[in-house]
Design an enzyme around this catalytic site. Sequence first.
Site, PDB file in Angstrom:
ATOM      1  CD  GLU A  47      -1.801   2.294   1.576  1.00  0.00           C
ATOM      2  OE1 GLU A  47      -1.514   3.154   0.702  1.00  0.00           O
ATOM      3  OE2 GLU A  47      -1.840   2.553   2.777  1.00  0.00           O
TER       4      GLU A  47
ATOM      5  CB  CYS B 119      -2.660   5.944   3.233  1.00  0.00           C
ATOM      6  SG  CYS B 119      -1.396   5.168   4.233  1.00  0.00           S
TER       7      CYS B 119
END
Length: 989
Positions: free
Chosen positions: A749, A783
Amino acid sequence: MVLEVSKSTYEAKTQEIARQLLTATQESKNFFAALRDQMRWDDKLLDWAMSNPGLRVQLFRFIDTLPALRSKAEIAAHLQEYLGDASVELPDVLKNMLNFANPDSVPGQVAATTVSTATETLAHKYISGENIKQVLKTIERLRKEKMAFTVDLLGEAVITEQEAESYLQRYLDLMQELAEAAKNWSKVPQIDEADGVSLPRVQVSVKLTAFYSQFDPLDAVGSEAKVSDRICTLLRRAQELGVAVHFDMEQYAYKDITFKILQKLLMLEEFRSRTDIGMTIQAYLRDSEADARNLIEWAKLRGYPVTIRLVKGAYWDQETIKAAQKHWQQPVYNDKVATDANFEAIAQLLLENHQYIYAAIGSHNVRSQGRAIAIAESLNVPRRSFEMQVLYGMGDKLAKALVDRGYRVRVYCPYGDLLPGMAYLIRRLLENTANSSFLRQNLENKPVEELLAPPSFPPSSPLPPSPDFQGVPDTDYAEAEARKKSEAGFKSVREQLGKTYLPLINGEYVQTDNLVDSVNPSQYSQVVGKIGLASVEQAEKAMQAAKAAFPGWRKTPVAERTRIIRRAGELMESRRAELAAWIVLEVGKPVREADAEVSEAIDFCYYYAAEMERLEAGVNYDVPGENNRYIYQPRGVVVVISPWNFPLAIACGMTVAGLVTGNSTLLKPAETSSVITAKLTEILIAAGIPRGVFQYIPGKGSQVGAYLVNHPDTHVIAFTGSQEVGCRIYADAAVLKPGQKHMKRVIAEMGGKNAIIVDESADLDQAVAGSVQSAFGYSGQKCSACSRIIVLQSVYDTFVQRFVEATKSLNIGAAELPGTQVGPVIDATAQTRIQEYIAQGKTEAKLALEMSAPQGGYFIPPTIFVDVPGDCAIAQQEIFGPVVAVIPVPDFATAMQVANSTNYALTGGLYSRTPSHIQQAQDDFEVGNLYINRTITGAIVSRQPFGGFKLSGVGSKAGGPDYLLQFLEPRTITENVQRQGFAPIEGAE
């Protein structure tokens, strides 16, 4: 208790009075049926909403959107979008009206005019005026009808300090104008005096949270200080003008702190003797009777009465939805009849204590009002000590009937623009058209015995269990006990600061040559812990220990592995406040967000345990003579490289995914968050993870991390971090090393450049608040954080002005302070990098806001650039800090193009009330997680599995149903079960 009340001496009198009131309110029997053909459009809208649930939902959604629409063409287009759905059954007259091909056409214009005018007319039924002139006209009419009033200023959704100050000033101005007008009013004895005492002719109702934009029970002390100062200003001016002030009650989360603040203020010497101040109790709350008893005891100590307005409650849907989403206990009664029973019990309690409390009975239910009157008359309660209240436009006939009986009736009169008033209007429409509404049942001519039956609490029945995964509840900081636990957690952690944390290799903590300090980014002189950095040689020992432990762990039954992982979740629950405090102090995450991260870590334990049990069952596909089984087996050794921004949740999620699937797992945490992962290590050991199965390897990413990635015995690499490092890992993992007999699986990720689109139909209150939270929560270091806001030109200026002001209103400071919304960034390197982006942004766009920041920590203040070109660096590159680019676009198609123009595809958001835009975003917005009309951060395990595509990452979504498959090898086993021409027959004995 309910039985005692229902059989009390009050019941006969209640029935007598209620029947009289009911008769007076039913003069226009069969109102809707008799006048159906002559009804105005506003009446028709209500009639349709009552008779057709599907139409009701779409109609109310359209009404909610209407104030944002700026032209008749927009109104006509939205009418078709909301009501043209084939699944919604329309009355013929409405169907015909919507049968136009073009919103700009004459039929479209007619439809827009007809429905918008009807909605405005409907709004004016419940809103007493859009300006002071209209309000005064309404008040003068009410006074002629012998009715008192209280005025409520609509638009109390305060999201900036500028708006909070304006709210106070508008009330000061309103009181001044009402008081001036009152000098010319003729005296009306029924409402202007009682028991020989003159009563204030003017009353205003205010909402306490509107006095401070950052009002939050977590920051009880800071909120109290800010709000109290403004309330005192209001109360002092009200006393000078002879105006009474009543405090409304809002959402349940604010209840306890509201009572606490008001009780404290009203015990001050300058306010203690005031009897022209009131507060509100909502009977739909399960703990409202206890609140009433507490207020009575407080009033006894105070020595002077205050008014308690008793209402049923206006936020039922909101409260039930929030409780369900948060996995909290429902604060409200689920049954309307239970609320009615509680209302009667509290009314009796207030009236029986009339010497301490003035009761204001607010209801449109003639049974509820009749009950209160029966009690008051039976007890000879003085007329000063109670009054009846109704909402403007909703209880007109009941109000008149009560006036005719000689009672003081006060009408709650909201006033203001239709835009902020629309939320109020929707609440009133919901109340009017709900099946359980007394007003509706009365209109539908339910039998008198049914309408006036004594309410009782139905037997409690537990809610049916949900088949879906249920996460653990976050801490509810509205509860004082929760705040105490949080304080205790911080106290415990502070006593442990500065300790040393060493690598765990093969079940033993090992000494290292190098120690580094992990510091508090809010106060970098404070050492949170000393971290022993593992060497490459120690990493090799850890790998060999993991490799040796794998065969035994692989064969450990799934039931035993899941038991250990669930036990880890339980241990985290027991240490919630402490773990949250470690997160706050080591990585600078504000308290509420740190608590939510602990919840996520616990959820990963429980969810992945349940998922592994599901996967263990495999899949059987048998045919005669042949058995086929599809099963999974662990891959081998998993290397987890976890980030600092979710130091517990992501580290825990990736680690327990590796462990529960039967893999040996090594955890290499980010260097700046290694104390928290040391705490996770303690928990996993205490939960029973066997020696060697799990290794804790803090170290330099460029050395230890790279070594483990390239190791031939590594089978899976689970990484969360920057795109640069993630791409390097992906490339390195693809290279077959000497002795390596497998291809490595990479789960990576790698961040995002996340956008929120705000279109012309958006609820700007929602859009501004959601954008602020998404952009500046944890200083933009998630994020999923919003770093681009793409706004349609028609609402651009309004949005930017409010967005800047809302951001200015945020509190910047040390993360552990409960009032902090924006804390530090993680370290000096991040601080310098973000500052460089800000300097670059000043050459590319217009700087709209750059706030000041505290000293002594790695602070970057919230920074907003506006009029940003969609292709410039600050609109394309991940900054990972509290920096936002606001990009104007001419239309929605362009907004989608700009949103999809980056290399990332992680999260995105849309604020819109246009169905076609919502559908287009669902189809075309290139993001892994799309959020519509809400914040874009805070994904919840199972409910919102998290992860993106393009250069945001590779692999299945964390917390989703296919995540564990990445840690497993699938196998198919086929067995021919025939023997010499015969095979076992299923079911044979």
